[in-house]
Design a protein around this motif. Structure first.
Motif, short mmCIF file in Angstrom:
data_model
loop_
_atom_site.label_atom_id
_atom_site.label_comp_id
_atom_site.label_asym_id
_atom_site.label_seq_id
_atom_site.Cartn_x
_atom_site.Cartn_y
_atom_site.Cartn_z
N GLU A 1 -10.36 10.96 -6.50
CA GLU A 1 -11.05 9.76 -7.00
C GLU A 1 -10.19 9.02 -8.02
N LEU A 2 -9.57 9.76 -8.92
CA LEU A 2 -8.70 9.12 -9.89
C LEU A 2 -7.49 8.50 -9.21
N MET A 3 -6.95 9.15 -8.21
CA MET A 3 -5.83 8.58 -7.46
C MET A 3 -6.23 7.29 -6.77
N ALA A 4 -7.41 7.27 -6.14
CA ALA A 4 -7.87 6.06 -5.45
C ALA A 4 -8.01 4.89 -6.42
N SER A 5 -8.53 5.16 -7.62
CA SER A 5 -8.67 4.09 -8.61
C SER A 5 -7.30 3.55 -9.03
N GLU A 6 -6.35 4.45 -9.27
CA GLU A 6 -5.01 4.00 -9.68
C GLU A 6 -4.31 3.23 -8.56
N ILE A 7 -4.45 3.70 -7.31
CA ILE A 7 -3.83 3.00 -6.17
C ILE A 7 -4.42 1.61 -6.01
N LYS A 8 -5.73 1.48 -6.14
CA LYS A 8 -6.37 0.17 -6.01
C LYS A 8 -5.87 -0.80 -7.07
N GLU A 9 -5.80 -0.32 -8.31
CA GLU A 9 -5.34 -1.19 -9.39
C GLU A 9 -3.88 -1.63 -9.18
N ARG A 10 -3.03 -0.69 -8.81
CA ARG A 10 -1.61 -1.03 -8.61
C ARG A 10 -1.43 -1.93 -7.39
N LEU A 11 -2.16 -1.66 -6.30
CA LEU A 11 -2.03 -2.47 -5.09
C LEU A 11 -2.50 -3.90 -5.35
N THR B 1 0.82 -1.21 0.00
CA THR B 1 0.00 0.00 0.00
C THR B 1 0.85 1.26 0.00
N GLU B 2 1.87 1.28 0.83
CA GLU B 2 2.75 2.45 0.87
C GLU B 2 3.47 2.64 -0.46
N SER B 3 3.91 1.54 -1.08
CA SER B 3 4.58 1.65 -2.37
C SER B 3 3.65 2.21 -3.44
N ALA B 4 2.43 1.66 -3.51
CA ALA B 4 1.47 2.13 -4.53
C ALA B 4 1.08 3.59 -4.29
N LEU B 5 0.89 3.96 -3.03
CA LEU B 5 0.50 5.34 -2.72
C LEU B 5 1.60 6.33 -3.12
N ARG B 6 2.83 6.02 -2.78
CA ARG B 6 3.93 6.93 -3.12
C ARG B 6 4.13 7.02 -4.63
N HIS B 7 3.93 5.92 -5.33
CA HIS B 7 4.09 5.96 -6.79
C HIS B 7 3.03 6.85 -7.43
N VAL B 8 1.77 6.72 -6.99
CA VAL B 8 0.69 7.49 -7.61
C VAL B 8 0.80 8.97 -7.23
N VAL B 9 1.06 9.26 -5.95
CA VAL B 9 1.19 10.66 -5.53
C VAL B 9 2.39 11.30 -6.19
N GLY B 10 3.49 10.57 -6.34
CA GLY B 10 4.66 11.12 -7.00
C GLY B 10 4.45 11.39 -8.48
N THR C 1 0.85 -10.53 -7.49
CA THR C 1 2.22 -10.98 -7.76
C THR C 1 2.80 -11.72 -6.56
N TYR C 2 2.51 -11.24 -5.36
CA TYR C 2 2.99 -11.91 -4.15
C TYR C 2 2.20 -13.18 -3.82
N ARG C 3 1.01 -13.37 -4.45
CA ARG C 3 0.12 -14.50 -4.18
C ARG C 3 -0.25 -14.56 -2.69
#
Length: 401
Positions: free
Chosen positions: A203-213, A181-190, A219-221
């Motif tokens: 709203e657009l940020m939340a959608s992008e963070i959800k998809e990336r997270l 979550t921290e990784s996805a949040l920092r990537h989108v905000v950055g 990937t981690y399964r």
């Protein structure tokens, strides 16, 4: 004398009325003897030999009673162990839960709701609620795309979709969720400008963070499914909050001034366009009117020439009368003179005639307008002038004859 002093008690009895050790009468049980028999029984139970005493018969009878007590205690212990094992082996899975059973450390099965049993210590079970939505909150300072620092609070709602992957693939899946979550949040905000983070871009940020997270968790399964990501109202750090508030107020003033300008433009431009269109329409109408009038005058002149060629005198007389009528209709006094050499002058007081006509008719239904009266007077004057000219013409004709 005390009861146990020598010679003091001939019967050798104790205070409870029992016979002392070595006597003929029975007394209360000896605790040392009882503990000794218990030890011998336990030794016989676990393979130890029975020690013979000085009296063989007595020792034999003591060993037999020790074996019987040992088997009784063993049965009780076995029953207690079996009851405890059954209590720990039988478990109930609720409707919202699932359980994963490992046998010898390897995945064996996934158990659904109901009454189930497993075999410890060979089996191990992990039971989790797979329908309840869990929440994780995160807040931190991070850089935006335009190198500004903002504080972004975030809430992630998730649930367990695959209990086997949740238990076996990752040691601590919820810790992995927090890191992802921290990784996805920092990537989108950055990758987002500060204005978008603070205003309408959440709203657009939340959608992008959800998809990336979710992509990270797959990937981690981890067996976790993200159901909702809520980016709350972001703000600047407390140290620079006042400066950010000033910037926001300036931006709001700019937007308000822009809206007012657009509103004024929307009101002025259509009006100006309407006026320009009206002027164009008036010009086109005037042009058409002038052209049509010119064409009409040209046609009328052409027809008048043809009539003049047929009857010149009548045509001249008609033109004269029409001209006089047009001139006299715009004046209130008319003076009619005679031919050259004559001093007679005819005065027509049209204004007095109009006033007398108004006072005479009053407000009757047959009263005419002033312009009509003037026209009638001008026509009468023109007729009188024509009659006079005609008479003079007749006189000249007679004189010529």
């Amino acid at each position: 004398m005390a009861w146990n002093e020598p010679g003091g008690n001939s019967n050798n009895q104790d205070p409870w009325g029992g016979k002392r050790r070595g006597g003929d009468r029975k007394g209360p049980p000896d605790l040392d003897e009882a503990f000794r028999k218990l030890q011998e029984s336990l030794k016989g139970l676990f393979g130890g030999g029975n020690k013979r005493g000085s009296d063989g018969g007595s020792s034999g009878s003591g060993g037999g009673s020790g074996k019987g007590g040992g088997f009784g205690l063993l049965g009780i212990g076995l029953v207690v162990l079996v009851a405890f094992w059954l209590y720990s082996a039988i478990y109930v899975v609720d409707e919202q839960e699932q359980a994963v059973v490992l046998r010898f450390g390897q995945y064996h099965e996934t158990v659904g709701p109901g009454l189930n049993i497993y075999f410890p210590p060979f089996d191990r079970k992990y039971m989790e609620n797979v329908t309840r939505e869990r929440a994780y909150s995160k807040q931190g300072q991070m850089l935006t795309e335009d190198e500004n620092i903002v504080e972004v609070p975030l809430t992630v709602q998730y649930k367990i979709s695959d209990l086997q992957a949740f238990v076996l693939n990752v040691d601590q899946p919820e810790i992995s969720l927090q890191h992802a979550t921290e990784s996805a949040l920092r990537h989108v905000v950055g990758s987002t400008a500060m204005d978008q983070v603070l205003t309408e871009g959440r709203e657009l940020m939340a959608s992008e963070i959800k998809e990336r997270l979710q992509r990270f968790l797959d990937t981690y399964r981890t067996g976790i499914t993200v159901t909702q990501v809520n980016v709350q109202s972001a703000a600047a750090p407390r140290e620079v909050q006042e400066a950010f508030d000033d910037v926001i107020r300036a931006r709001e003033d700019e937007q308000r001034a822009r809206n007012q300008a657009e509103s004024y433009a929307n009101g002025v431009i259509p009006e100006a366009r309407g006026q320009a269109q009206r002027i164009l329409e008036d010009a086109n109408g005037y042009r058409d009117e002038v052209v049509s009038r010119a064409k009409g005058e040209a046609d009328r002149f052409t027809k008048l020439v043809a009539e003049y060629r047929k009857a010149p005198e009548v045509t001249r007389q008609r033109l004269y009368l029409d001209t006089m009528q047009e001139v006299f209709s715009n004046t209130s006094k008319v003076l009619v003179t005679g031919d050259k050499g004559q001093n007679n002058l005819l005065y027509l007081p049209l204004d007095k005639m109009i006033e007398s006509s108004r006072s005479g008719t009053g407000n009757g239904s047959n009263s005419g307008t002033p312009s009509q009266s003037a026209n009638d007077a001008a026509a009468a004057a023109a007729a009188a002038r024509a009659n006079e000219a005609q008479q003079r013409g007749e006189v000249r004709t007679r004189e010529t004859r």
